[in-house]
Design a protein around this motif. Sequence first.
Motif, PDB file in Angstrom:
ATOM      1  N   ALA A  73       0.548   0.202   3.008  1.00  0.00           N
ATOM      2  CA  ALA A  73      -0.232  -0.072   4.223  1.00  0.00           C
ATOM      3  C   ALA A  73      -1.358  -1.048   3.897  1.00  0.00           C
ATOM      4  N   ASN A  74      -1.602  -1.996   4.816  1.00  0.00           N
ATOM      5  CA  ASN A  74      -2.610  -3.041   4.588  1.00  0.00           C
ATOM      6  C   ASN A  74      -4.019  -2.603   4.970  1.00  0.00           C
ATOM      7  N   ASN A  75      -4.133  -1.785   6.017  1.00  0.00           N
ATOM      8  CA  ASN A  75      -5.469  -1.399   6.459  1.00  0.00           C
ATOM      9  C   ASN A  75      -5.496   0.083   6.813  1.00  0.00           C
ATOM     10  N   ALA A  76      -6.683   0.579   7.127  1.00  0.00           N
ATOM     11  CA  ALA A  76      -6.869   2.007   7.398  1.00  0.00           C
ATOM     12  C   ALA A  76      -6.181   2.425   8.699  1.00  0.00           C
ATOM     13  N   GLU A  77      -6.107   1.515   9.675  1.00  0.00           N
ATOM     14  CA  GLU A  77      -5.470   1.854  10.943  1.00  0.00           C
ATOM     15  C   GLU A  77      -3.962   2.080  10.744  1.00  0.00           C
ATOM     16  N   ASP A  78      -3.312   1.208  10.001  1.00  0.00           N
ATOM     17  CA  ASP A  78      -1.884   1.393   9.703  1.00  0.00           C
ATOM     18  C   ASP A  78      -1.666   2.673   8.898  1.00  0.00           C
ATOM     19  N   TYR A  79      -2.557   2.905   7.944  1.00  0.00           N
ATOM     20  CA  TYR A  79      -2.429   4.104   7.109  1.00  0.00           C
ATOM     21  C   TYR A  79      -2.550   5.365   7.965  1.00  0.00           C
ATOM     22  N   GLN A  80      -3.515   5.389   8.903  1.00  0.00           N
ATOM     23  CA  GLN A  80      -3.702   6.560   9.761  1.00  0.00           C
ATOM     24  C   GLN A  80      -2.498   6.772  10.684  1.00  0.00           C
TER      25      GLN A  80
END
Length: 130
Positions: A73-80
């Motif tokens: 995942a590239n950023n925290a939003e994608d990870y969440q």
Amino acid sequence: MKNLKLKWKLLVSYGVIFLFLLILGITSLSVINMISKKSVEYAEEIVPVVEEIGLARRNMISVRRYLLNAMIANNAEDYQRIQDAMNTDREAHMLLWIRLRQPTRTTPLPSMPSGKNYRVYRNTMHKSWS
């Protein structure tokens, strides 16, 4: 048998053949009935288990896919977003696992030793410690 008339010899021989055919027919009907019962048992007990195992396997593969996606995942939003989807699939997997582990039959089967407390989990016999 030499002193009997031809009529009685034919009647006796056809009677024996008829008796053999009658025995064969009764035996065939009982075997067909037994096969029918086994096929119903197979359809009611084994096929649903195979379907549930397939669903459980699909959920496990989904969780593995989400874990791999979370690693890249590239950023925290994608990870969440990936983590929320993974938790949903994990919950579905756990519900299936609980449903699979519920006993389907607690009465002793004819092949089980009497006096023992056994539980059958979808055609697998486990001895209870209670």
